[in-house]
Structures are given as C-alpha cells and as structure tokens.
Design an enzyme around this catalytic site. Sequence first.
Site, PDB file in Angstrom:
ATOM      1  N   ASP A  74     -11.521  -9.855  -3.264  1.00  0.00           N
ATOM      2  CA  ASP A  74     -12.166  -8.923  -2.343  1.00  0.00           C
ATOM      3  C   ASP A  74     -11.041  -8.214  -1.584  1.00  0.00           C
ATOM      4  OD1 ASP A  74     -13.985  -7.432  -0.930  1.00  0.00           O
ATOM      5  OD2 ASP A  74     -15.270  -9.114  -0.410  1.00  0.00           O
TER       6      ASP A  74
HETATM    7  C1  BGC Z   1     -16.577  -6.033   0.509  1.00  0.00           C
HETATM    8  C2  BGC Z   1     -16.934  -5.953  -0.955  1.00  0.00           C
HETATM    9  C3  BGC Z   1     -16.647  -4.562  -1.484  1.00  0.00           C
HETATM   10  C4  BGC Z   1     -15.190  -4.253  -1.233  1.00  0.00           C
HETATM   11  C5  BGC Z   1     -14.769  -2.904  -1.781  1.00  0.00           C
HETATM   12  C6  BGC Z   1     -15.187  -5.497   0.797  1.00  0.00           C
HETATM   13  O1  BGC Z   1     -14.941  -5.374   2.149  1.00  0.00           O
HETATM   14  O2  BGC Z   1     -16.689  -7.362   0.944  1.00  0.00           O
HETATM   15  O3  BGC Z   1     -18.280  -6.302  -1.131  1.00  0.00           O
HETATM   16  O4  BGC Z   1     -16.968  -4.491  -2.832  1.00  0.00           O
HETATM   17  O5  BGC Z   1     -14.967  -4.262   0.167  1.00  0.00           O
HETATM   18  O6  BGC Z   1     -15.299  -1.858  -1.074  1.00  0.00           O
END
Ligand code: BGC
Length: 746
Positions: free
Chosen positions: A290
Amino acid sequence: MKKYFFILILILTISNIGFVYSQKIDLSEKRIFERVDSVLSLMTLEEKIGQLNQLSFGIGWGPTVKSNVPNEFRDLIREGKIGSFLNALGAKFTGELQKIAVQETRLKIPLIFGYDVIHGFRTTFPVPLGEAASWQPELVELSAHYQALEASAAGVHWTFSPMVDIARDPRWGRIMEGSGEDTYLGSQMVAARVRGYQGNLSENNIIACAKHYAGYGGAEGGRDYNTVDFSERTFRDVYLPPFKAAVDAGVETIMASFNEIGGIPSSGNKYLLTDILRNEWKFKGFVVSDWNSIGEMINHGFASNLKQAGEISINAGLDMDMESRAYITYLTESVRERKVSEDVVNESVRRILRVKFLLGLFDDPFKYCNKEREEKTILSKEVKDAALEVAKKSIVLLKNEGNLLPLKKDYNKIAVIGPLANSTSNQTGGWEAMGDSSDVVSILEGLQNYVKSETEILYSKGCNIDDQSTSGFNDAIKTANNSDLVILCLGEDKNMSGEASCRSALDLPGLQEQLAKEIFKTGKPIVVVLMNGRPLSINWFNENVPSILETWFLGITAGDAIAEVLFGDYNPSGKLPVTFPRTVGQVPIYYNHKNTGRPGDLKNHYTSKYLDLPLTPLYPFGYGLSYTTFKYDNLNLNINKITNKDSIVVSVDVKNTGNYDGEEVVQLYVQDLVGSVTRPVKELKGFKKIYLKKGEDKTVEFTISETDLRFTAADMKFKSEPGMFKVYVGTNSTDVLESQFELLGD
Ligand code: BGC
C-alpha cells in the site's frame, strides 16, 4: 565473443518482442514464462529493481488528467527505474509515457498503469457497500465490467479494487469500500468483481487487485490504520476467505495492508505474503505494497530505516513498492551485501513481467491508448444505463409503515428538504475517481424530472450536513407546511467515510435529527431518504418516521434511481450487508457472533448484555423490505443425516402475498451446534434472489454438503466435524424458519 553473443541474444529477444506485437497472443503460462525469462535474462540488476518500483503522479483522484511528464519521471523511465505508475490517466497521456518506455529504453519493457477505480471511473456507480446490498453478484460483476470498460478506455490497466476487507465496526470509514460484515457474502461479491474487471483480459478489461491483505478491517476502535490483533482462527475463518475467493477467481494482484497483525506489519509478513498466499493458495500474480507501507514499517517499530524495511519486505514476498522508494533506492546495495538474494528479486520481476505479458502490453503497449475509444466510452449511454440499474438495486427499504411508499402519483405538492436533497457533490462517494458532480442527478432533480409538471416540487435545504446553526429551519418548516408530503434527505458527507474517515459516533451528523423533529411536528407524512457510507444509528427515525429508504451513495444516477424507487417503478429489493446498531456502544455487533457461556437474557442479570439496551441491533444483517410481502413456508430437508459424501437439498416455499410484483433475497444460514471449538450462532451459507409476481409462489432450493461446514478446528485443520446442525432459511438473519440435520462424517 561473449559480448557479441549477448548483443545477438538482445537483438533476437527485442525483435521477438517487436515481432509478436502483430501476432495473436499466446496466453499459455508456459509460453508466457518463456517470454518472461527471455526478457529477464537480459536485465541488469538495476533494471530488475526498476520493475519493482511504482510511483504516483500526485494524488490523482480529482478530475485532472496530467498533461506533461515531469523531467524526473521522464529520466526514471528512460533509465528503466520504474515499472509502474499510479494516478497517470488518459489515453493520450499514458500513451506518451508508454512511448518513452518502449522507445527510449534499452529493453523496451512497457509500463503498467494503476488507478483506484473503486466504484466507477467517470460514471460513478454506487459505493461497494451499496452494491453489496443488492445481494446480486452478477449485478456487481456487471458493474465492475463497465467500470473496467471506461477505465481501460482511458489508459488504465489495473485497478486497486476490490477491497475485500470484512468490517464489523462501522466507525471504520473504509467499511464503505467493502461488502460489509459477512465472509460468505463478501466472498461472492469479491469473486464477482474480479470476474467483472478482468474478464478475459481483452482491451476492455483491467487487472484487479484484492486489498488490503490482510485483516485491515479489524482495526482497533474502528480507527483507520490502527493495530489489528485477533486469533489465527478468526483470521482464517472470517478475514482471509474473501482473499482466497479472489485468488480462486483469478485475481492477478494483491495489495498488502497498512496494519500490523499479531505484531507483524503486513508489508513485512512472510507468513502472510509467502506461506499463505504462495504456498497454501498458489497465487501466481504479484503483490503491491500500500502507499508507502514499506516505509511505514519504521513507524511501526519493525525496521530501523528504509533500507532495512525494503529488505524485510522483499524477503517476505512483497513484489512492488508503491511510493516508498525503498527498493529503487537501496535494493541494489542490499543484493550486493547479500541481505537479499538476486533470486528473490528475479522472482518478483518474473511475477510483474508475467502480468504485463498477460495484459498483452509486450505485444501492444498502446492497447489501452486509443483516444477514439476513450471518447466513445466515457459517460456513454450504455455505461450510464448500467449505473442506473445497479443504483436501483442497491437501495434498501428500512421501514414502510402504512404503505406510504410507493408514492401515489396524485400529490399536488411534494417538499424535498434536507442538506442532501440538492447535493450533487456527495453522490460520487468516497472514491470518486474521475467522477464529476456536474454529471450527477441530485434527488431534487431526479424527482423534478420524474413528476414533470404534474406535481409541484418545493425545496428547502434546512441545514448543512454538519451544521451547528438552525437558521435554515424556519424556511424548511414553512416549505413542509406548504406541501402534502415531505421527502427528507439526510445523511453523511461523502468524505465522512472512506480512507482515514472514521467517526466515533454513528448518529446523523450536525443538527439533522433536530431538523427532522421540527418537520415531524408539522404533521405531514414523511419519507426519509438516507445517504451514507456506513450503518447509522437512527433510533428516533425508526420510532417516528413512517418510511425510510437507505440509498448509500448511489453515483451519478442517484436522483433518477431514487425517484423510480419512491414512485414504485422499481420495487426495492436490497438487503443490508451489515448490521445497523442501535448505538455506537453496541459495536462491534454482527450477526454471526458466538453464544458465550451466558447468552444475553434481559430477565437474567448475570448474562451477556447491556443494562441500558435491548439485545438486538436496530436492523439485523440481511434485513430489507419490499413494497410487497413474502411468506415463507414448508422448510424441508430431503434427508436429515448425511455422510461427508452426500448433500442435503433444503427447500422452502416463498409466496408473494402483497400487492406488487417484487424480488426477494432468500437466505440460508447454518449453525454447527457443538464443535471442538465454539461456533457462531449462525453463518450465511447461501442466498438466492428471486422474482415473484403478485400472488405467485416458488420453491427455492439450496444444497448443503460437508465442504460447506468446514472451519478451523481445534487442531487448526480446516475441516468439518460430525454432529448436529441447525438450518435457518428466511428473509433476513433474524426472521427465519428452522430445521436440523446430522453430519455423520465419512
Ligand atoms: C489506500 C489504497 C489505495 C492506495 C492508492 C492508499 O492510501 O489505502 O486503498 O489503493 O492508497 O491510491
């Protein structure tokens, strides 16, 4: 000599890459890995590590398509130091980036573009929790298909969806992004979404990503990113199965979660990323971190610095680094120091290249960069029609006393009141992607369009969502007084759920309940239309208002969908995918809890209960009404004892006993009465959505076999145990008919 040999191989391989651009793609795993390995054999260590690096073009979920490539990124691409971008969008722009990758780099390896298409790209569909309320996996598959159609036309190869986290705490804002509290329902929805996004990997499809692996929805206190700690059994029986369902449905990527579990952050958790995912489940795709979750292991106190964090992650099995730059900055050094073996890097690169081959990007890197297709597809009638269909089916009727709904067509004046009545900005929900409020049909507009000139629609806002001022109340009261019926549109702002958007209360924010009480005093009939991204505690409404409709955030067609449901053109058929508590103090409250040694009993002091609350939630899991009524009869099991080889056919007669044609979700639950470990009081094991004309009845059948009865037993094996089971069938998790059977074992 060696040098010439290398050049010869390079020419052959590159020409092979070029040659196959025009060929039909051979998607067999064997052929793909041959091609992957031929590319890998040419790569330097730095180029390999480049493939593991993913960077963002800003936080791009606003309606902005980037138009220029910053020099830093141009150089990184040219040097082969980047394998993927997120938040780079648009057929033209992604085409420009891809051109640099395949024309200005040594090995011409295409980039893969990821984006958060969570509930729509430009055409916003209902938030996932709303879609789950349809209890219709094929509808959810259709939604994902259309989301992919739009996104792929705009250069996107890969969505960071579905979010498959089970959530038992509605304070957690990300409950909106998932399918609710139940493992079985969640798994069905997840598999449907994966199928819908990935399809057969044509240019209309995108790669899916099951996230956040794992346990992220179990955050303590419902506070995002917070610590997670539950038993391995709960983890395996409740939180992991939707990920397994995604893997079984062929999901090509998985995102590691931010949280730690049992003291180990997911991004450094070898047990999770390798032992379970690769060895137990045989997952072949790649794992992405993530956002900066590798770097955040320093805050977790699991790594002393970014270099060490990167080493922990890659050794644990995390293939692609989103945004922390740990791999690109330090991994070469770590390999040279033998802290990471080059074989480990090779494996991650192979997994990423494999997906690029699968997508056909080596064969046609510009497959997704067709401006004409983009223009034709975005906001097309076909996609919008699908969004409307899904929106109607996501609505849940929570209450309808005196059959106020469906609305009669002969009202002279209808007042539409409340902070969400004329809102277009909220309907695009918490992950609006490229959604634009100017595309949204508000409830007010939807109703105006629906009634045309036959009924006068009056409007007053009353207050803002989280207002502390009553200055708009008088106008709202006057408007209500001047009407024959009030539609009160209340709820949350779209930014009150989603990432980092947790609440400590589940009541309606601001003075909305106070506004409702003032309108109530006018004595006018009231229909409450709720918009929100989580279960709300709406006790006063349940006690006082005749009709309540839960509409979540429905996307750009919200107003049309709500008008059609209010006037009965579509008879609501949604069921809650999550329990609605009476108060936040009941949380966590979910239907498939354990019994305890002292099951709650209000008449008996020393039992498991609250002194100041009933035992039940406000609305149970699986609950939802229709304008018609359904009667369940004749629950029958064709046999009452089965061995592990047999199965039971459970049948029930369902009759439409009301005045409208309608759909019903028939739900099957099972309870394992005694086990080597305690078992939940009920577990959903099947559901069927049926359509019954007024007066019609149908016999609905389910099959139960031994495999449906498995769980993580005392010896930690996933298996069933002989013994007695109860079977429940009904309209929700509480109102059920009951029978039982015995599992005899082998
Ligand atoms: C979130 C994810 C997301 C990623 C990319 C993160 O902060 O937890 O769910 O896919 O950002 O935008």
